[in-house]
Design a protein around this motif. Structure first.
Motif, PDB file in Angstrom:
ATOM      1  N   ARG A   3      95.064   4.283 -99.277  1.00  0.00           N
ATOM      2  CA  ARG A   3      93.763   4.940 -99.442  1.00  0.00           C
ATOM      3  C   ARG A   3      93.322   4.748-100.888  1.00  0.00           C
ATOM      4  NH1 ARG A   3      93.560  10.867 -96.969  1.00  0.00           N
ATOM      5  NH2 ARG A   3      91.329  10.396 -97.181  1.00  0.00           N
ATOM      6  N   VAL A   4      92.380   3.847-101.082  1.00  0.00           N
ATOM      7  CA  VAL A   4      91.826   3.644-102.419  1.00  0.00           C
ATOM      8  C   VAL A   4      90.883   4.801-102.735  1.00  0.00           C
ATOM      9  CG1 VAL A   4      92.029   1.140-102.234  1.00  0.00           C
ATOM     10  CG2 VAL A   4      89.879   2.251-101.579  1.00  0.00           C
ATOM     11  N   MET A   5      90.377   4.822-103.955  1.00  0.00           N
ATOM     12  CA  MET A   5      89.435   5.868-104.346  1.00  0.00           C
ATOM     13  C   MET A   5      88.050   5.607-103.771  1.00  0.00           C
ATOM     14  SD  MET A   5      90.473   6.390-108.346  1.00  0.00           S
ATOM     15  CE  MET A   5      90.738   4.635-108.674  1.00  0.00           C
ATOM     16  N   LYS A   6      87.360   6.674-103.451  1.00  0.00           N
ATOM     17  CA  LYS A   6      85.948   6.566-103.128  1.00  0.00           C
ATOM     18  C   LYS A   6      85.199   6.058-104.362  1.00  0.00           C
ATOM     19  CE  LYS A   6      85.786  10.468 -99.866  1.00  0.00           C
ATOM     20  NZ  LYS A   6      85.248  11.843 -99.670  1.00  0.00           N
ATOM     21  N   PRO A   7      83.993   5.515-104.183  1.00  0.00           N
ATOM     22  CA  PRO A   7      83.183   5.158-105.351  1.00  0.00           C
ATOM     23  C   PRO A   7      83.004   6.361-106.283  1.00  0.00           C
ATOM     24  CG  PRO A   7      82.190   4.299-103.348  1.00  0.00           C
ATOM     25  CD  PRO A   7      83.318   5.187-102.915  1.00  0.00           C
ATOM     26  N   ILE A   8      82.894   6.097-107.570  1.00  0.00           N
ATOM     27  CA  ILE A   8      82.744   7.164-108.564  1.00  0.00           C
ATOM     28  C   ILE A   8      81.350   7.049-109.180  1.00  0.00           C
ATOM     29  CG2 ILE A   8      83.746   8.280-110.598  1.00  0.00           C
ATOM     30  CD1 ILE A   8      86.348   6.779-110.029  1.00  0.00           C
ATOM     31  N   PRO A   9      80.342   7.660-108.548  1.00  0.00           N
ATOM     32  CA  PRO A   9      78.985   7.557-109.094  1.00  0.00           C
ATOM     33  C   PRO A   9      78.884   8.256-110.442  1.00  0.00           C
ATOM     34  CG  PRO A   9      79.072   9.170-107.312  1.00  0.00           C
ATOM     35  CD  PRO A   9      80.399   8.482-107.324  1.00  0.00           C
ATOM     36  N   GLU A  38      90.780  -1.857-112.641  1.00  0.00           N
ATOM     37  CA  GLU A  38      89.362  -2.173-112.846  1.00  0.00           C
ATOM     38  C   GLU A  38      88.641  -0.978-113.475  1.00  0.00           C
ATOM     39  OE1 GLU A  38      85.351  -3.152-110.191  1.00  0.00           O
ATOM     40  OE2 GLU A  38      87.331  -3.197-109.240  1.00  0.00           O
ATOM     41  N   ILE A  39      88.898   0.209-112.943  1.00  0.00           N
ATOM     42  CA  ILE A  39      88.253   1.402-113.496  1.00  0.00           C
ATOM     43  C   ILE A  39      88.880   1.774-114.844  1.00  0.00           C
ATOM     44  CG2 ILE A  39      87.729   3.840-113.085  1.00  0.00           C
ATOM     45  CD1 ILE A  39      87.717   3.174-110.088  1.00  0.00           C
ATOM     46  N   LYS A  89      86.723  10.859-107.289  1.00  0.00           N
ATOM     47  CA  LYS A  89      85.977  11.707-106.349  1.00  0.00           C
ATOM     48  C   LYS A  89      86.647  11.767-104.981  1.00  0.00           C
ATOM     49  CE  LYS A  89      82.733  12.448-109.381  1.00  0.00           C
ATOM     50  NZ  LYS A  89      82.629  13.777-110.037  1.00  0.00           N
ATOM     51  N   GLY A  90      87.956  11.599-104.969  1.00  0.00           N
ATOM     52  CA  GLY A  90      88.684  11.676-103.715  1.00  0.00           C
ATOM     53  C   GLY A  90      88.992  10.314-103.137  1.00  0.00           C
TER      54      GLY A  90
END
Length: 302
Positions: A122-128, A168-169, A112-113
């Motif tokens: 810049r890591v990823m935003k949380p992915i709800p 992790e993801i 999600k950016g």
């Protein structure tokens, strides 16, 4: 249309692992869609809502996917934005069209950016709702997923944060029966790009060594500063394929750099679509796409 059975995972994995060709990235998201449309000759005043904007970009992607130049002879896979996955091409769900009609393996962008920069990365935003998205991807016959982070400086803590999060993801994606494309992009303008790549390679190898047999991933990396820098990584048993992003290079520069690296294939987005325009006749469009695909394929099979 009746529900089709899930494509054979082993057949698709064999294509990703051993096929000759490259990965087409058709996954421009909300933030990058206006730029993609502008490059295609469609100005922002052509739409008045997000819905209209995505309809225009889906029409562009459909024109690409249905072109006679866009075939499995040179394209192994295509990465889709979620709205594209939810849409249809010639009356078929997009992922089914790609595999059943074109023989091209479908992937889905799931990030999600990017979060704000910290420790030179810049890591990823949380992915709800990731679990629901992965379940939908399986239901819609997607083979795998893609997620992008960016590394800006040779900071050990920042590189570790990016790679730790990616894996992790990736574990959740593998648990869902999908194959993740892990994309820790290195900024091509980073003054210490070679230093970043040294840190990144060490971190990737450490995480790959921890993956058990049968838990294989695809890596999507910036074309390295040192020729063949990732060649040994391609032989890691947990790496199905190593692809390269264009990273802001022109297509000419990206393919020149790519061709120097043995075994590295393209996964281009903007560079692949460079030269396409909404005003072109179908014949002109197909000829321009054919030239682009041929150029990227040659660099991916050197």
């Amino acid at each position: 249309m009746p529900t089709q059975s899930r494509p054979d995972h082993r057949t698709q994995m064999d294509r990703i692992r051993h096929g000759a060709g490259f990965i087409a990235a058709l996954d421009q998201s909300g933030g990058s869609t206006p730029r993609a449309l502008k490059a295609y000759g469609i100005e922002p005043d052509a739409w008045s809502s997000e819905e209209e904007m995505f309809d225009l970009v889906h029409a562009m992607r459909t024109r690409v996917m249905t072109s006679p130049a866009f075939t499995s002879e040179r394209i192994l896979a295509a990465i889709l934005f979620e709205r594209t996955l939810d849409s249809e091409v010639e009356g078929r769900p997009t992922a089914d069209y790609l595999w059943d009609v074109k023989g091209i393996v479908p992937f889905l962008k799931v990030d999600k950016g990017l979060a704000e920069e910290a420790h030179g990365a810049r890591v990823m935003k949380p992915i709800p709702g990731l679990d629901d998205t992965l379940a939908k991807a399986v239901d819609k016959h997607v083979f795998g997923t893609k997620m992008r982070s960016v590394i800006l400086h040779a900071d050990t803590q920042g590189v570790a944060a990016v790679v730790d999060q990616q894996f992790e993801i990736a574990e959740k994606i593998l648990d869902a029966g999908l194959t993740p494309i892990i994309e820790p992009e290195v900024d091509i303008h980073a003054p210490d790009k070679t230093g970043i790549e040294l840190l990144l390679l060490a971190s990737l190898n450490a995480h790959l060594d921890d993956l058990p047999e049968g838990r294989d991933v695809v890596l999507k990396l910036t074309i390295p500063s040192v020729t063949d820098f990732y060649h040994a990584l391609m032989r890691h048993p947990r790496v199905a394929r190593v692809a390269a992003l264009s990273g802001g290079y022109t297509r000419a520069e990206a393919v020149r750099r790519l061709a120097r690296n043995r075994g590295l294939i393209a996964s281009f987005s903007r560079a692949l679509l460079e030269g396409l325009d909404v005003s072109q006749t179908q014949a002109e469009f197909d000829a321009a796409l054919e030239a682009s695909i041929a150029e990227v394929y040659r660099a991916s099979t050197t």
